[in-house]
Write an enzyme that holds these catalytic residues in place. Structure first.
Site, PDB file in Angstrom:
ATOM      1  CB  CYS A   1       6.172  -1.884   0.451  1.00 24.38           C
ATOM      2  SG  CYS A   1       7.363  -0.542   0.576  1.00 24.38           S
TER       3      CYS A   1
ATOM      4  CG  HIS B   1       2.549   2.674   1.873  1.00 27.75           C
ATOM      5  ND1 HIS B   1       2.332   1.327   2.075  1.00 27.75           N
ATOM      6  CD2 HIS B   1       3.757   2.769   1.257  1.00 27.75           C
ATOM      7  CE1 HIS B   1       3.375   0.650   1.603  1.00 27.75           C
ATOM      8  NE2 HIS B   1       4.250   1.505   1.097  1.00 27.75           N
ATOM      9  CD  GLU B   2       4.516   5.848  -1.006  1.00 27.49           C
ATOM     10  OE1 GLU B   2       5.734   5.849  -0.706  1.00 27.49           O
ATOM     11  OE2 GLU B   2       3.971   4.875  -1.559  1.00 27.49           O
TER      12      GLU B   2
ATOM     13  CG  HIS C   1       8.232   4.489   2.735  1.00 27.91           C
ATOM     14  ND1 HIS C   1       8.813   3.312   3.156  1.00 27.91           N
ATOM     15  CD2 HIS C   1       7.323   4.132   1.799  1.00 27.91           C
ATOM     16  CE1 HIS C   1       8.286   2.295   2.495  1.00 27.91           C
ATOM     17  NE2 HIS C   1       7.365   2.768   1.670  1.00 27.91           N
TER      18      HIS C   1
END
Length: 186
Positions: free
Chosen positions: A113, A157-158, A161
């Site tokens: 990351c 993953h994004e 966030h």
């Protein structure tokens, strides 16, 4: 609307910064000048990585980024990568995973990351297929994407966030390399 900028490692906010743990807001339209600037930074950073120019700008290469990683607490993500299905390029506002497979997968070399300086050893377990809905900021239209393999991992993953989560939150603490036989290795 979006400008090409010279990316800088100074743009990236790290996981120990309190900003990374604050609530992330939905994007409201029309975009503000600040939104447009952050999006320009996102595009410039990831596209420089995609074009093999990370060393030129002394940045850590990445295939995706969320606005919060630049200190902007808005739900915007950008992904630009190649996989066995070709080139993928998505700039989305308010992305939401609306459906996911029951099957699971992991990246054989683990994940990294841009906002995590010290890599965490282990495997981040992800869903094999996800359906993501959001506003495509290239066309300003709502889209739905069915993502598999690396693209699915990147979307998850994004979107994590936007929920103040990091890849290491998906690693099994007691057995970081734990996998089950039916989980797919990517």
């Amino acid at each position: 609307m979006f400008k090409k900028l010279d990316p800088s490692p100074k743009w990236i906010v790290y996981d120990n910064n309190p900003v990374m743990h604050k609530p992330i807001e939905d994007v409201v339209f029309p975009l503000t000048k600040e939104d447009e600037h952050v999006i320009s930074q996102m595009l410039s950073y990831v596209d420089a990585s995609y074009e093999g120019e990370a060393d030129k700008y002394d940045i850590r290469a990445g295939i995706g980024i969320a606005a919060i990683q630049l200190g902007c607490p808005k739900k915007i993500i950008y992904i630009h990568l190649d996989d066995k299905n070709g080139e993928h390029k998505y700039l989305m506002a308010n992305p939401k995973i609306i459906k996911e497979s029951t099957s699971k997968m992991y990246l054989k070399n683990g994940e990294g990351c841009l906002s995590v300086k010290k890599d965490h050893k282990g495997l981040s377990i992800r869903k094999s297929i996800v359906w993501v809905k959001g506003i495509d900021l290239f066309t300003n239209k709502e889209i739905e994407v069915k993502a598999t393999d690396l693209l699915a991992a990147c979307f998850q993953h994004e979107v994590d966030h936007n929920n103040n989560k990091f890849y290491y939150n998906r690693i099994n603490e007691s057995d970081p390399y734990y996998v089950e036989k039916n989980w797919e290795e990517i």
